[in-house]
Design an enzyme around this catalytic site. Structure first.
Site, PDB file in Angstrom:
ATOM      1  N   GLU B 251      32.716  51.127  41.173  1.00 24.92           N
ATOM      2  CA  GLU B 251      33.739  52.041  41.684  1.00 24.92           C
ATOM      3  C   GLU B 251      33.353  52.335  43.113  1.00 24.92           C
ATOM      4  O   GLU B 251      32.709  53.334  43.414  1.00 24.92           O
ATOM      5  CB  GLU B 251      33.825  53.310  40.835  1.00 24.92           C
ATOM      6  CG  GLU B 251      35.141  54.056  41.014  1.00 24.92           C
ATOM      7  CD  GLU B 251      35.135  55.046  42.158  1.00 24.92           C
ATOM      8  OE1 GLU B 251      35.094  54.594  43.325  1.00 24.92           O
ATOM      9  OE2 GLU B 251      35.177  56.251  41.876  1.00 24.92           O
ATOM     10  N   GLU B 260      35.610  51.256  51.340  1.00 24.88           N
ATOM     11  CA  GLU B 260      34.182  51.142  51.052  1.00 24.88           C
ATOM     12  C   GLU B 260      33.770  49.683  50.850  1.00 24.88           C
ATOM     13  O   GLU B 260      32.753  49.394  50.227  1.00 24.88           O
ATOM     14  CB  GLU B 260      33.805  51.997  49.836  1.00 24.88           C
ATOM     15  CG  GLU B 260      33.976  53.484  50.106  1.00 24.88           C
ATOM     16  CD  GLU B 260      33.454  54.381  48.992  1.00 24.88           C
ATOM     17  OE1 GLU B 260      33.602  55.602  49.131  1.00 24.88           O
ATOM     18  OE2 GLU B 260      32.907  53.881  47.996  1.00 24.88           O
TER      19      GLU B 260
END
Lengths: 483, 483
Positions: B251, B260
């Site tokens: 995640e 990210e």
């Protein structure tokens, strides 16, 4: 598909790093007192290692950070952290020497008087991206600050009305007025529209000064208002069209009352008032703290259990020391369904026409009692300011009073600090919730740093006792050392 | 009241400068592609000076910023801005060389593999203030990040359920699993509790790895889960207890789907999968943009008139170029009463098991039509991810779907960019509102930088025409140059 020639490549700049510039951050270095002011009182040393003290530091003299910043070379990271552009409400110390009054510890965003390299907006955004010409060559710090809070501030109509009412009380056709930090020119234009003889609008940022002039001219007030592009600390009597003024007005209030060093700037600018009895608007201000319970806040600030798995060890990383501004939380405080566990407690009462920043206390001990059973999740910092000594008009940032003022929450908001029970937490290496029962005595210690620009709240609970058992005030501890 | 001796004075540190670490900021430097990957396509040059181009730059090669950062000395401000600690979701490039797969362009907050000085929490807070021992010596960057989003993330129960459902589909008693970035250990513990044979939890931050181990042990899962404190890019097959794995779960999703660098980390970690057909969770993701009207947003982002005074010149400073995250706004997007003026438009569809970051487009042109009359105030960026190729389970950040998920808005939120009508604004030196009529054709240009980590939206309106007048698709402009 050959690579671009080196000359083009060098033009590429690092991608923009957004440092959201919350208005009203604590300034980045300790204010340096006015040379003519008495030396600040030495700070009271914190409790020893057994208490809240940190085992080192804490008892130096004000100005240490600024001095350190100036000792370091311009390329030092330490200096950048202490005085860099882009954060902290507009940058910190290390600015140019002024020629008027004090050497300010804090410069507003975009102030050209601040030393250090200025990064332009176009330099701080990915080079692939479109940038409107009107902002491309402006200071990035200024654009970020204006978009973070200026628009919300200008549309905070109760704020505008507070100033209008306060000014209407004192302005006559003979009034000469000076405003510190005019921004868009809004308050200076209020003064002019109220019939003042003349307004000098002082603005440290050149682009803001130019836009204020444009606004003033658009509104036909150019004969009534003179815009000076300078720090107020650099303004002398000779710079004012009619010499010294009758009224000094400013809105340099932060999320904390003194986050933008309003006391320091006002104390300096009193040089420009005709008489000590001249009007300073706002005249008074009070910084408050309130202890709240909010399960909704706790939901985004604590680790729990889920489906039989226990994640609570993660609470070791909970930050119960930092003061955040509610804008940083990402939601309005009033949307967190807070309940007050304490009364709203006054920390500092300030007279902007009389007090000096260097004379503020560094520590206050407040005593109160829990209003109800519950968990104190956080301390909320909010303030009130008043038009005059009679407190005829009042403006506040209390979350209960901004429910219907969305714009105010989007510019000032409130300060918020998570709390734990410090008397139990150190031994357990984890934050222990601060559970209280109605009637419990609460000792609230407020640490005040950087002349009021940052604060910290520490709370100790003394379980409620029947009257004959209750400690007399003389036996209550004078500080909040863990037992 | 004599000053403290110099040795004590030197211990004073500059006051803490809060740089609120929004999770999910764009990374700070351009990702460097995997050495084995094909060279990225050269960027399409932006339109010339008459268009959206910025007159310089914009056509270099990816990696310029990273290269520049590495050329500069460690004390250069430019380097700090490109790779400094504390901002941008955890810092940027310039990290140590890894020994496994790629050299990552982005390091998560607190990752020890990232080069550069680490500032401790206690160094970044005013020395007068109390600091709990449990966080005093932790990386400031880590504490800020954890408190900014980790707690909210762990309590985003629909997030946890999405992963649990996705994992339950594929986990058997024979499953060996690797998780990239375990944080508190939550997802690895889900895997173990679902009966997997073994889980390798990879975590780049040592304090997080230690706390995850503590959580795992508290839950009695220490025989099922091995925690490795390393960047996933440094992990090799020999580091995994049972060799290559059947399932790769992570995640590492940002406010933008790829903020990210999930694509880069997944593409690298596929080395650790037993077969190309191994499971990658989440498997698919789509980045969307939606054009919205919100009078409430406009109230905090525009200058207006008040009591006969006109402040609208101030709108010249309006930033219509930057992508903000809604947490930076200070309120939830759903609280701004937005109305969608466009459908939700897919920008990128990503297969985390197949796609490479270096192959993303740098520009997408989307065509749509206005759903109603109104003003397009902003572009909202949100995403969906899916458990598998069949999209059996789905999770999204759409503001309509987070109304009842406060925690999700407090961790991911959405991306938001103010918009203007670029075809009119440049000539007027002020932003012109983007007014549309129902049925108007809208050409939405999305610029995609840093391999999807940051984006920009530009919208041009083509007034609605009757069918016989409507331009055929071949005559529609292929880019959004102002007319």
């Amino acid at each position: 598909d050959r690579p671009a020639p080196p000359s083009r490549r060098r033009r590429r700049r690092p991608p923009r790093r957004r440092r959201p510039l919350r208005r009203r951050r604590p300034p980045l270095s300790l204010p340096r007192p006015h040379p003519a002011a008495p030396p600040p009182r030495r700070r009271k040393p914190p409790p020893g290692p057994g208490g809240y003290g940190r085992g080192e530091g804490g008892d130096g003299v004000p100005g240490g950070a600024g001095a350190r910043a100036r000792r370091d070379g311009p390329s030092s990271r330490r200096r950048l952290r202490a005085a860099g552009a882009g954060g902290g409400g507009g940058g910190g110390g290390g600015g140019a020497q002024n020629e008027g009054g004090i050497s300010p510890a804090w410069y507003p965003p975009g102030a050209e008087a601040k030393r250090g390299k200025v990064y332009l907006f176009k330099q701080e955004i990915d080079p692939m991206f479109y940038v409107p010409k009107r902002i491309a060559d402006k200071s990035n710090e200024l654009i970020v600050a204006v978009n973070d809070f200026h628009f919300a501030m200008m549309n905070d109509l109760p704020r505008n009305e507070f100033y209008r009412n306060a000014l209407a009380q004192v302005i006559t056709a003979d009034s000469a007025i000076a405003e510190i930090g005019i921004g868009s020119g809004l308050l200076s234009m209020i003064c002019a529209s109220l019939g003042a003889k003349h307004v000098t609008g002082i603005e440290a940022s050149k682009p803001l000064a130019q836009l204020a002039q444009l606004n003033i001219t658009s509104n036909g007030l150019q004969d009534k208002i003179t815009v000076l592009n300078a720090m107020s600390t650099d303004i002398r009597e000779r710079d004012l069209k009619h010499g010294k003024v009758d009224v000094l007005v400013s809105e340099i209030l932060g999320t904390l009352l003194l986050s933008e060093n309003a006391l320091e700037f006002n104390a300096d600018a009193k040089r420009l008032l005709k008489s000590p009895g001249g009007h300073v608007i706002p005249r008074l201000g009070t910084q408050f703290v309130t202890l709240i319970e909010s399960d909704r806040l706790d939901l985004i600030t604590s680790a729990r259990k889920w489906r039989g798995l226990d994640f609570r060890n993660f609470n070791q990383l909970k930050d119960t020391a930092s003061l955040l501004f509610t804008k940083e939380l990402g939601c309005r405080l009033c949307s967190l369904d807070p309940t007050n566990i304490s009364e709203r407690l006054p920390i500092l009462e300030v007279d902007f026409a009389a007090d000096k920043a260097g004379e503020l206390p560094q520590r206050k001990i407040l005593r109160t009692r829990a209003l109800r059973d519950g968990t104190i999740h956080a301390a909320v910092f909010s303030w009130e300011v008043y038009s005059d000594l009679k407190k005829t008009h009042r403006m506040s940032t209390h979350y209960e009073e901004t429910v219907d003022n969305f714009q105010r929450d989007m510019q000032w908001g409130q300060g918020i600090q998570l709390l734990e029970d410090p008397t139990q937490s150190e031994s357990k290496n984890a934050p222990v919730p601060l559970l209280v029962k109605k009637g419990d005595h609460l000792i609230v210690e407020i640490r005040i740093a950087q002349e009021g620009a940052v604060m910290q709240c520490l709370v100790r609970r003394i379980p409620f006792q029947s009257p004959e058992e209750a400690p007399s005030s003389s036996t209550e501890p004078s500080t909040v050392d863990p037992q």
